[in-house]
Scaffold this motif. Structure first.
Motif, PDB file in Angstrom:
ATOM      1  N   LEU A 169       0.819  -1.212   0.000  1.00  0.00           N
ATOM      2  CA  LEU A 169       0.000   0.000   0.000  1.00  0.00           C
ATOM      3  C   LEU A 169       0.851   1.259   0.000  1.00  0.00           C
ATOM      4  O   LEU A 169       0.534   2.249  -0.657  1.00  0.00           O
ATOM      5  CB  LEU A 169      -0.926   0.005   1.220  1.00  0.00           C
ATOM      6  CG  LEU A 169      -2.086  -0.993   1.213  1.00  0.00           C
ATOM      7  CD1 LEU A 169      -2.756  -1.047   2.577  1.00  0.00           C
ATOM      8  CD2 LEU A 169      -3.107  -0.637   0.140  1.00  0.00           C
ATOM      9  N   LEU A 170       1.954   1.234   0.755  1.00  0.00           N
ATOM     10  CA  LEU A 170       2.807   2.417   0.857  1.00  0.00           C
ATOM     11  C   LEU A 170       3.731   2.568  -0.334  1.00  0.00           C
ATOM     12  O   LEU A 170       4.302   3.641  -0.549  1.00  0.00           O
ATOM     13  CB  LEU A 170       3.650   2.352   2.141  1.00  0.00           C
ATOM     14  CG  LEU A 170       2.878   2.386   3.456  1.00  0.00           C
ATOM     15  CD1 LEU A 170       3.846   2.284   4.628  1.00  0.00           C
ATOM     16  CD2 LEU A 170       2.046   3.656   3.575  1.00  0.00           C
ATOM     17  N   GLY A 172       3.139   2.810  -3.449  1.00  0.00           N
ATOM     18  CA  GLY A 172       2.683   3.731  -4.480  1.00  0.00           C
ATOM     19  C   GLY A 172       2.280   3.072  -5.782  1.00  0.00           C
ATOM     20  O   GLY A 172       1.762   3.738  -6.675  1.00  0.00           O
ATOM     21  N   TRP A 241      -2.239   2.967  12.551  1.00  0.00           N
ATOM     22  CA  TRP A 241      -3.175   3.812  11.793  1.00  0.00           C
ATOM     23  C   TRP A 241      -4.511   3.804  12.499  1.00  0.00           C
ATOM     24  O   TRP A 241      -4.979   2.748  12.979  1.00  0.00           O
ATOM     25  CB  TRP A 241      -3.378   3.291  10.369  1.00  0.00           C
ATOM     26  CG  TRP A 241      -2.328   3.656   9.381  1.00  0.00           C
ATOM     27  CD1 TRP A 241      -2.305   4.730   8.549  1.00  0.00           C
ATOM     28  CD2 TRP A 241      -1.135   2.911   9.090  1.00  0.00           C
ATOM     29  NE1 TRP A 241      -1.184   4.707   7.754  1.00  0.00           N
ATOM     30  CE2 TRP A 241      -0.451   3.596   8.064  1.00  0.00           C
ATOM     31  CE3 TRP A 241      -0.583   1.725   9.600  1.00  0.00           C
ATOM     32  CZ2 TRP A 241       0.755   3.153   7.546  1.00  0.00           C
ATOM     33  CZ3 TRP A 241       0.627   1.281   9.085  1.00  0.00           C
ATOM     34  CH2 TRP A 241       1.283   1.988   8.078  1.00  0.00           C
ATOM     35  N   ARG A 295      -1.094   6.960   3.031  1.00  0.00           N
ATOM     36  CA  ARG A 295       0.327   7.028   2.706  1.00  0.00           C
ATOM     37  C   ARG A 295       0.973   8.309   3.245  1.00  0.00           C
ATOM     38  O   ARG A 295       2.056   8.270   3.847  1.00  0.00           O
ATOM     39  CB  ARG A 295       0.502   6.982   1.189  1.00  0.00           C
ATOM     40  CG  ARG A 295       0.148   5.647   0.558  1.00  0.00           C
ATOM     41  CD  ARG A 295       0.055   5.759  -0.960  1.00  0.00           C
ATOM     42  NE  ARG A 295      -0.105   4.446  -1.593  1.00  0.00           N
ATOM     43  CZ  ARG A 295      -0.510   4.264  -2.839  1.00  0.00           C
ATOM     44  NH1 ARG A 295      -0.801   5.324  -3.593  1.00  0.00           N
ATOM     45  NH2 ARG A 295      -0.612   3.052  -3.339  1.00  0.00           N
ATOM     46  N   THR A 296       0.310   9.448   3.018  1.00  0.00           N
ATOM     47  CA  THR A 296       0.905  10.725   3.392  1.00  0.00           C
ATOM     48  C   THR A 296       1.078  10.847   4.899  1.00  0.00           C
ATOM     49  O   THR A 296       2.113  11.302   5.387  1.00  0.00           O
ATOM     50  CB  THR A 296       0.047  11.890   2.870  1.00  0.00           C
ATOM     51  OG1 THR A 296      -0.045  11.806   1.456  1.00  0.00           O
ATOM     52  CG2 THR A 296       0.647  13.231   3.265  1.00  0.00           C
ATOM     53  N   ARG A 299       4.003   8.835   5.952  1.00  0.00           N
ATOM     54  CA  ARG A 299       5.259   9.474   5.549  1.00  0.00           C
ATOM     55  C   ARG A 299       5.603  10.630   6.488  1.00  0.00           C
ATOM     56  O   ARG A 299       6.760  10.810   6.868  1.00  0.00           O
ATOM     57  CB  ARG A 299       5.139   9.960   4.108  1.00  0.00           C
ATOM     58  CG  ARG A 299       6.428  10.504   3.530  1.00  0.00           C
ATOM     59  CD  ARG A 299       6.354  10.624   2.015  1.00  0.00           C
ATOM     60  NE  ARG A 299       5.255  11.476   1.581  1.00  0.00           N
ATOM     61  CZ  ARG A 299       4.181  11.043   0.913  1.00  0.00           C
ATOM     62  NH1 ARG A 299       4.054   9.756   0.624  1.00  0.00           N
ATOM     63  NH2 ARG A 299       3.243  11.884   0.537  1.00  0.00           N
TER      64      ARG A 299
END
Length: 433
Positions: A169-170, A172, A241, A295-296, A299
């Motif tokens: 998933l991360l 991209g 998460w 994702r953001t 990060r």
């Protein structure tokens, strides 16, 4: 002992005397040449420990004539291999690091042979190549087996399966979101708040699991989260998460998604603080909607993790336990190039960038003063000081700036530099003349 054996031992003694420089150069080379190993501060620390112990073991192998059958890979080298396996770093990157290390070790060693008689130099070089090749082959074999066993164990475990999905998933690239959501039992269409967790002090892996679960329960309750996803990064760290309330639906416009994220961000910043006695550091990203937000936010959390790792490793005062991205966002954007940040800090702050206790107090006071819109009274309340003490400190701090009060006419650069020092500590201060 043969004459050749005595010469090899003599060379080993010389390498030991220059061991620190050899290790430093190896760390820099491997990080520069193998991007997969240039990770955050905690992993870099493990890399350095592995290199250091391998170099010491190689020197002892040369000096003591150890039987190859008795040679064992250093503990730090095996631990680092397990961490890379857990983080899905290819084994080829690890083995390549050993090949780079072997070459640099030989280059470093050969440079120490210039004063040997010509008749001795060639036989000694041949013997060094033979022994070092034997050493590196045996160590790589043991480290490789450790990596493979750990990778098999990690992937077979539930945590490993989760981590594999999260890695996809991360990454991209294209991913089956519906299948990922089912496998993770976590809604990917939500507004996500990501967090990286790691110990504030030494603890066992069992205690870490329990502490992470406590944070998960606390965060779910405080934010009324729809769901939570915990994925260990390795034995020393975990990601969390949170799917926050009120996710945008699939047909929501970009503006409504942004509004939901902003609302969630305000909620998270306002209500999520460290529980009393928490044994963990926590680095939070901003909430973000959908897979992009997933994702953001992760990060951003990783950026804050990097900043806190730099601060804790620089000898600065202890960092706050829980830090949100908004508290240090400008520094997060700068922290990828510490030498450039150091140049900016020292040129902007001048003598105020000195690494002394007095300068640290003055910097902190000036930072709070500028944050409080230059109010002496508000600064005094925030720092529990008398107003006269604040005035004195601000005056002294301003006098140390390159152009004195003129530097505060437009204080953007000064505030940015003070914020960088606050979060990154001594790593961005002046290092001397």
């Amino acid at each position: 002992m043969t004459a050749q054996r005595a010469l090899v031992r003599q060379v080993g003694d010389r390498v030991r005397e220059s061991q620190e420089a050899l290790v430093e150069g190896l760390v820099q080379d491997i990080r520069a040449q193998i991007g997969a190993l240039d990770q955050e501060a905690a992993a870099r620390s493990l890399l350095e420990a592995s290199i250091t112990e391998n170099v010491v073991a190689a020197i002892n192998f040369l000096r003591q004539g150890i039987d190859p059958d008795q040679l064992e890979a250093p503990t730090a080298a095996l631990a680092y291999a397990r961490v890379l396996a857990q983080r899905d770093v290819p084994q080829s990157a690890l083995i390549r690091a050993y090949r780079i290390g072997h070459q640099r070790f030989l280059d470093h060693t050969f440079a120490l042979l210039d004063d040997l008689p010509a008749a001795d130099r060639v036989p000694v070089c041949v013997e060094l190549v033979r022994l070092s090749g034997q050493f590196i082959d045996l160590i790589c074999e043991q480290v490789g087996r450790t990596y493979e066993r750990e990778r098999d164990r990690w992937v077979a475990s539930r945590s490993g399966v989760r981590q594999q999905w999260v890695t996809d998933l991360l990454g991209g690239g294209p991913v089956d979101r519906a299948a990922a959501a089912r496998a993770l039992r976590y809604p990917l269409d939500a507004v996500h708040l990501a967090c990286t967790l790691w110990p504030a002090a030494r603890m066992t892996s069992f205690d870490l699991v329990a502490a992470v679960d406590d944070v998960r329960a606390h965060a779910v309750s405080a934010l009324r989260a729809r769901a939570a996803l915990v994925v260990p990064t390795d034995e020393y760290e975990a990601r969390l998460w949170l799917a926050l309330p009120g996710p945008p639906n699939a047909s929501a416009s970009p503006s409504s998604s942004a509004s939901a994220s902003a609302s969630a961000s305000a909620s998270a910043s306002g209500y999520l603080g460290a529980p009393e006695g928490s044994p963990l550091h926590a680095a939070f990203g901003r909430p973000g909607a959908g897979l992009g937000g997933f994702r953001t936010s992760a990060r951003q959390a990783a950026r804050i993790r990097e900043i806190l790792g730099t601060r804790l490793g620089s000898g600065a005062a202890a960092a706050p336990l829980w830090v949100h991205y908004d508290q240090a966002a400008p520094v997060a954007l700068m922290a990828g190039d510490l030498p450039a940040v150091r140049d900016f800090v020292t040129s902007t702050l001048g003598a105020l960038a000195a690494a002394g206790a007095r300068e640290a107090v003055l910097r902190d006071t000036l930072r709070v003063f500028l944050d409080r819109h230059r109010s002496h009274a508000a600064t005094a309340r925030a720092m529990s000081l008398h107003r006269n003490s604040v005035q004195y400190r601000v005056h002294r701090a301003t006098a140390l700036l390159p152009h004195g009060e003129r530097d505060l006419a437009d204080d953007f650069n000064v505030r940015a530099a003070l914020l960088a020092v606050h979060w990154l500590g001594d790593a961005v201060l002046a290092t001397g003349p």
